[in-house]
Design a protein around this motif. Structure first.
Motif, mmCIF file in Angstrom:
data_model
loop_
_atom_site.group_PDB
_atom_site.id
_atom_site.type_symbol
_atom_site.label_atom_id
_atom_site.label_comp_id
_atom_site.label_asym_id
_atom_site.label_seq_id
_atom_site.Cartn_x
_atom_site.Cartn_y
_atom_site.Cartn_z
ATOM 1 N N PHE A 1 -22.996 -18.816 -23.722
ATOM 2 C CA PHE A 1 -23.198 -20.105 -23.069
ATOM 3 C C PHE A 1 -22.057 -20.398 -22.101
ATOM 4 O O PHE A 1 -22.277 -20.950 -21.018
ATOM 5 C CB PHE A 1 -23.313 -21.209 -24.120
ATOM 6 C CG PHE A 1 -24.577 -21.143 -24.915
ATOM 7 C CD1 PHE A 1 -25.711 -21.819 -24.506
ATOM 8 C CD2 PHE A 1 -24.652 -20.377 -26.068
ATOM 9 C CE1 PHE A 1 -26.886 -21.745 -25.227
ATOM 10 C CE2 PHE A 1 -25.822 -20.296 -26.802
ATOM 11 C CZ PHE A 1 -26.938 -20.983 -26.376
ATOM 12 N N HIS A 2 -20.845 -20.026 -22.480
ATOM 13 C CA HIS A 2 -19.704 -20.224 -21.577
ATOM 14 C C HIS A 2 -19.889 -19.412 -20.302
ATOM 15 O O HIS A 2 -19.678 -19.916 -19.188
ATOM 16 C CB HIS A 2 -18.422 -19.814 -22.288
ATOM 17 C CG HIS A 2 -17.199 -19.899 -21.424
ATOM 18 N ND1 HIS A 2 -16.633 -21.103 -21.045
ATOM 19 C CD2 HIS A 2 -16.445 -18.923 -20.847
ATOM 20 C CE1 HIS A 2 -15.592 -20.864 -20.273
ATOM 21 N NE2 HIS A 2 -15.452 -19.558 -20.126
ATOM 22 N N ASN A 3 -20.304 -18.169 -20.442
ATOM 23 C CA ASN A 3 -20.507 -17.324 -19.266
ATOM 24 C C ASN A 3 -21.643 -17.852 -18.390
ATOM 25 O O ASN A 3 -21.560 -17.796 -17.151
ATOM 26 C CB ASN A 3 -20.802 -15.890 -19.699
ATOM 27 C CG ASN A 3 -19.630 -15.248 -20.410
ATOM 28 O OD1 ASN A 3 -18.477 -15.667 -20.222
ATOM 29 N ND2 ASN A 3 -19.890 -14.249 -21.222
ATOM 30 N N ALA A 4 -22.701 -18.361 -19.030
ATOM 31 C CA ALA A 4 -23.809 -18.924 -18.255
ATOM 32 C C ALA A 4 -23.356 -20.135 -17.453
ATOM 33 O O ALA A 4 -23.740 -20.310 -16.282
ATOM 34 C CB ALA A 4 -24.958 -19.302 -19.183
ATOM 35 N N GLU B 1 -20.169 -21.495 -10.371
ATOM 36 C CA GLU B 1 -19.776 -20.713 -9.203
ATOM 37 C C GLU B 1 -20.890 -20.683 -8.154
ATOM 38 O O GLU B 1 -20.631 -20.797 -6.947
ATOM 39 C CB GLU B 1 -19.411 -19.293 -9.628
ATOM 40 C CG GLU B 1 -18.907 -18.430 -8.491
ATOM 41 C CD GLU B 1 -18.429 -17.075 -8.958
ATOM 42 O OE1 GLU B 1 -18.025 -16.274 -8.098
ATOM 43 O OE2 GLU B 1 -18.468 -16.816 -10.182
ATOM 44 N N ALA B 2 -22.129 -20.538 -8.593
ATOM 45 C CA ALA B 2 -23.240 -20.483 -7.650
ATOM 46 C C ALA B 2 -23.473 -21.832 -6.986
ATOM 47 O O ALA B 2 -23.751 -21.907 -5.779
ATOM 48 C CB ALA B 2 -24.508 -20.016 -8.365
ATOM 49 N N ALA B 3 -23.373 -22.925 -7.742
ATOM 50 C CA ALA B 3 -23.714 -24.241 -7.207
ATOM 51 C C ALA B 3 -22.607 -24.825 -6.338
ATOM 52 O O ALA B 3 -22.881 -25.462 -5.310
ATOM 53 C CB ALA B 3 -24.038 -25.201 -8.347
ATOM 54 N N PHE C 1 -13.896 -21.317 -9.281
ATOM 55 C CA PHE C 1 -15.283 -21.124 -8.865
ATOM 56 C C PHE C 1 -15.433 -21.001 -7.351
ATOM 57 O O PHE C 1 -16.497 -20.602 -6.873
ATOM 58 C CB PHE C 1 -16.148 -22.293 -9.350
ATOM 59 C CG PHE C 1 -16.128 -22.488 -10.842
ATOM 60 C CD1 PHE C 1 -16.221 -21.411 -11.695
ATOM 61 C CD2 PHE C 1 -16.004 -23.753 -11.396
ATOM 62 C CE1 PHE C 1 -16.207 -21.582 -13.069
ATOM 63 C CE2 PHE C 1 -15.990 -23.940 -12.766
ATOM 64 C CZ PHE C 1 -16.087 -22.848 -13.609
ATOM 65 N N LEU C 2 -14.414 -21.353 -6.584
ATOM 66 C CA LEU C 2 -14.527 -21.366 -5.132
ATOM 67 C C LEU C 2 -14.537 -19.949 -4.573
ATOM 68 O O LEU C 2 -13.699 -19.119 -4.938
ATOM 69 C CB LEU C 2 -13.359 -22.141 -4.514
ATOM 70 C CG LEU C 2 -13.275 -23.641 -4.815
ATOM 71 C CD1 LEU C 2 -12.011 -24.220 -4.199
ATOM 72 C CD2 LEU C 2 -14.504 -24.371 -4.286
ATOM 73 N N ASN C 3 -15.463 -19.699 -3.671
ATOM 74 C CA ASN C 3 -15.417 -18.449 -2.915
ATOM 75 C C ASN C 3 -14.475 -18.565 -1.726
ATOM 76 O O ASN C 3 -13.788 -17.609 -1.381
ATOM 77 C CB ASN C 3 -16.818 -18.067 -2.429
ATOM 78 C CG ASN C 3 -17.717 -17.623 -3.569
ATOM 79 O OD1 ASN C 3 -17.229 -17.194 -4.620
ATOM 80 N ND2 ASN C 3 -19.022 -17.726 -3.383
#
Length: 750
Positions: free
Chosen positions: A374-377, A383-385, A430-432
């Motif tokens: 769940f943490h990885n999800a 990261e995607a959003a 999470f930032l690219n």
């Protein structure tokens, strides 16, 4: 003679030596001789019949419930006598036949199942049979301990009694056993429905009787499992249709606890695992997906940790947590995307993301028991959003850091601030576009350091250390050198002040002058703005320039007034105030020492601030802000070239020291574009280097293959059009060339 004789008798009476006794001889012992009877004893012809008739009478008395009308000791002796005369086998057979006959008669007259629960008469017969077997076992103990023990193919009396009872339960196609088990199952179903029933009685039947006779696992348990599955399957369908997800999960937990209590109360412990598996399958695997479709979103929205924990435990018991993991990840991504794409609430984006991240951590820790899946999800979803809007989240995150680290931010103590910074670093991961964050963070850091707005240099260094740990030394190189410049500037100013205090130094105006010498490569400074300084300030500036250039020959100083601050002492009719303003604001205010009112054009000429945008922003802060030390004619929020400005003689404020902030003290739209442009220029070099590196290793690639390699290697978001422009630029500079055979392929030019 008499004396001699008397003497001889005296000698005879004395003890003889051993040698004398041996010479005369020892007395011969007598022998006991046992002789056989002259006539062999013979048992009476009716010996067995007589003893068996008495034992049979006792047996029937016991079966009739009158076990006190005879002596158990006498009966025991009779059994012993029969066994000693080699009649044990005959006695064992007669005893077995008698018990078999009695059970056949006793179980044949049981009441019909329709009148009373079928298991009660059978249970009563079993208990009576056990009591009778106990008494019979005491009487025939010698038979059991000798004949039954010595013959491996002969059962003990207890085993024989149980086998006989089991035989009659199974007789006539289970005429007795089938209704007994059926009534027990009906009682269990009543218990599941909450109706009253005798649990102790049911335990005697199931554990003491059926389990002892061997029918529990072979006859009862399969039917128990079948009825349990049917009961909970029907209940599951009913609850899916009529109940909410929290109610359903609470019901599942209650049922699980009830089944465990039921096993402890009247079922065998070996049944628990299979019963719970059936319950979890019927209420879980068959129904939980429909229930999740019905109300899972609400549990996430309301952060119902207890209910989510029940759901997780239910799915874990049926090995189906994989059904919940993607739903959780999709929820986090959907909520995070809604926050990121909501342009109307950009000011609250970071706060909302932090709140969502905190909720996610709470659910993962307390509801999902720290399950890494769940943490990885959640990490993947964040990261995607967050990167759906290019550059904006990075800019807003840098601005949020700025708000936290500014002086005057008293919302957090040191411990709370460290915790908030740790959470912000979670979002940073999470930032690219981390290079965008670095550019905006550097711009904000420069303002905090130069304007003295930082709450704590230790906290500033702590954040830079966190960024260094996360991204490496090259990422924070400019930030760390900014701190070094500040330290070097402090040493320079100390040396400059010491020089000013020398006797041979030229006299300077009584102004507290402080200067920061910055390395242009490390600081996000724009081009210097030409202004007209007052003579006193110009003399201080020139003196410092001579001092610095005398120490560092070959260097050049460029003065950036936009980042300078001043403190002015202003005398208003209603009291004296100390104004903390920017240098441009100070230049404007100083013009009113010689005039009470001035037009916009005159202020521009006298201050030398010919950048209308900067001058209008400065006048707007002085005449239209919170502290209006100037008055504008005509009134309004906007400043025009035809406006006039006058000293505000009626100005009043309860504070002695007043800070007048610039309007739009945050980055203007143009500054944001400039920062983004600088980032894009830096990215161009990285894209060029990545293209050359890939082509040098692969020598020849198609356009699609090269674009795919670039997407895999570049750490920031980019558009195919930008990549195509950089490829064309490298072709023009002869790093690459189009393939002669295929115009959609490139080759590396060595």
């Amino acid at each position: 003679m008499q004396n001699v004789a008397s003497g001889r008798r005296a000698v005879a009476a004395a003890p003889l030596p051993a040698s004398v006794e041996a010479a005369w001889g020892a007395p011969t012992p007598k022998k006991l001789v046992i002789r056989a009877f002259r006539h062999v004893p013979k048992l009476p012809d009716d010996f067995y019949e007589e003893n068996w008739s008495e034992l049979l009478a006792a047996l029937r008395a016991i079966q009739a419930g009158d076990g006190q009308c005879f002596s158990r000791e006498e009966l025991f002796r009779k059994v012993e006598d029969v066994c000693l005369h080699d009649m044990a086998a005959r006695l064992y057979g007669d005893l077995e036949r008698e018990m078999d006959r009695h059970l056949a008669e006793a179980l044949a007259v049981l009441p019909a199942p329709e009148t009373v629960p079928a298991y009660r008469p059978v249970l009563a017969a079993w208990k009576q049979h056990c009591r009778q077997t106990q008494i019979v076992g005491d009487i025939f103990l010698y038979l059991d301990r000798t004949y039954a023990v010595m013959n491996t193919n002969v059962r003990s009396l207890g085993e024989m009694a149980r086998a006989l009872f089991a035989k009659h339960l199974l007789a006539h196609d289970g005429r007795v056993l089938r209704p007994t088990i059926a009534s027990a199952l009906q009682a269990i179903e009543k218990d599941r429905r909450g109706e009253p029933m005798e649990r102790a009685e049911l335990r005697d039947l199931l554990v003491d009787m059926l389990d002892t006779l061997g029918f529990y696992r072979t006859e009862f348990e399969p039917q128990l499992f079948a009825t349990t599955r049917a009961f909970y399957a029907a209940e599951g369908r009913h609850y899916v249709a009529e109940r909410s997800l929290p109610e359903y999960l609470g019901h599942c937990e209650m049922r699980l606890q009830q089944e465990q209590e039921r096993v402890q109360a009247y079922l065998d412990a070996s049944s628990q695992r299979q019963l719970l598996a059936i319950l979890n399958d019927a209420l879980g695997r068959q129904c939980v997906e429909a229930m999740m479709d019905k109300g899972l979103e609400a549990l996430f929205d309301e952060t119902r940790v207890d209910d989510l924990g029940r759901l997780y435990q239910l799915l874990r018991r049926i090995d189906a947590t994989w059904k919940l993991t993607p739903r959780y990840g999709e929820y986090i991504k959907r909520r995070c995307a809604a926050i990121t794409l909501d342009e109307e609430h950009d000011a609250d984006m970071v706060k909302n993301l932090l709140a969502l991240h905190e909720r996610a951590e709470l659910m993962e820790r307390d509801a999902f028991r720290g399950d890494k899946k769940f943490h990885n999800a959640a990490q993947t979803a964040f990261e995607a959003a967050i990167n759906l809007r290019q550059n904006v989240p990075a800019e807003l995150l840098a601005r949020h850091f700025d708000q936290l680290l500014r002086a005057g931010n008293k919302a957090y103590n040191e411990e709370q601030l460290n915790e908030v910074l740790s959470r912000l670093m979670e979002l940073f991961r999470f930032l690219n576009g981390k290079d965008v964050f670095e550019a905006f963070y550097k711009s904000h850091l420069a303002k905090r350091l130069l304007l003295g707005r930082s709450a704590s240099i230790d906290w500033e260094r702590s954040v830079v250390a966190r960024l260094r740990t996360e991204c490496g030394a090259s990422f924070t190189n400019h930030l760390e050198n900014m701190f070094k410049d500040m330290d070097v500037s402090a040493d320079l100013m100390q040396a400059f002040e010491q020089r000013r205090q020398r006797r041979n130094a030229p006299a300077l105006p009584p102004i507290q002058f402080h200067c920061q010498v910055l390395t242009q490569a490390y600081w996000p400074c724009g081009p210097p703005l030409a202004i007209k300084l007052p003579e006193s300030l110009q003399r201080c500036q020139d003196a410092f320039a001579r001092f610095y250039l005398s120490k560092h020959s070959g260097r050049r100083l460029a003065w950036h007034s936009a980042m300078s601050t001043c403190e002015l002492r202003a005398r208003f009719p209603r009291g004296e105030k100390t104004l903390s303003v920017s240098l441009h604001q100070a230049l404007v205010l100083l013009q009113f020492n010689d005039a009470d009112a001035l037009p916009y054009t005159a202020i521009r000429e006298h201050t030398g601030i010919f950048d209308d945008r900067e001058l209008k922003r400065t006048l707007q802060s002085l005449a239209c802000g919170k502290a209006r030390v100037l008055q504008k004619e005509p009134r309004g929020r906007d400043v025009h070239d035809t406006d006039r400005f006058a000293f505000h003689t009626d100005f009043t404020d309860p504070h002695y020291r007043i800070r007048i902030n610039q309007i739009q003290s945050k980055e203007s739209q143009e500054e944001q574009r400039n920062t983004s442009e600088r980032v894009f220029q830096d990215r161009q070099y990285q894209i060029d280097a990545a293209i050359v590196r890939i082509m040098k290793a692969r020598r020849r690639l198609s356009h699609a293959q090269l674009i795919g390699e670039l997407y895999a290697q570049l750490p920031f978001p980019h558009k195919p059009a930008d990549l195509k422009r950089r490829i064309e630029s490298l072709i023009q500079r002869e790093y690459l060339a189009r393939d002669d055979a295929n115009p959609n392929a490139y080759r590396y030019v060595a």
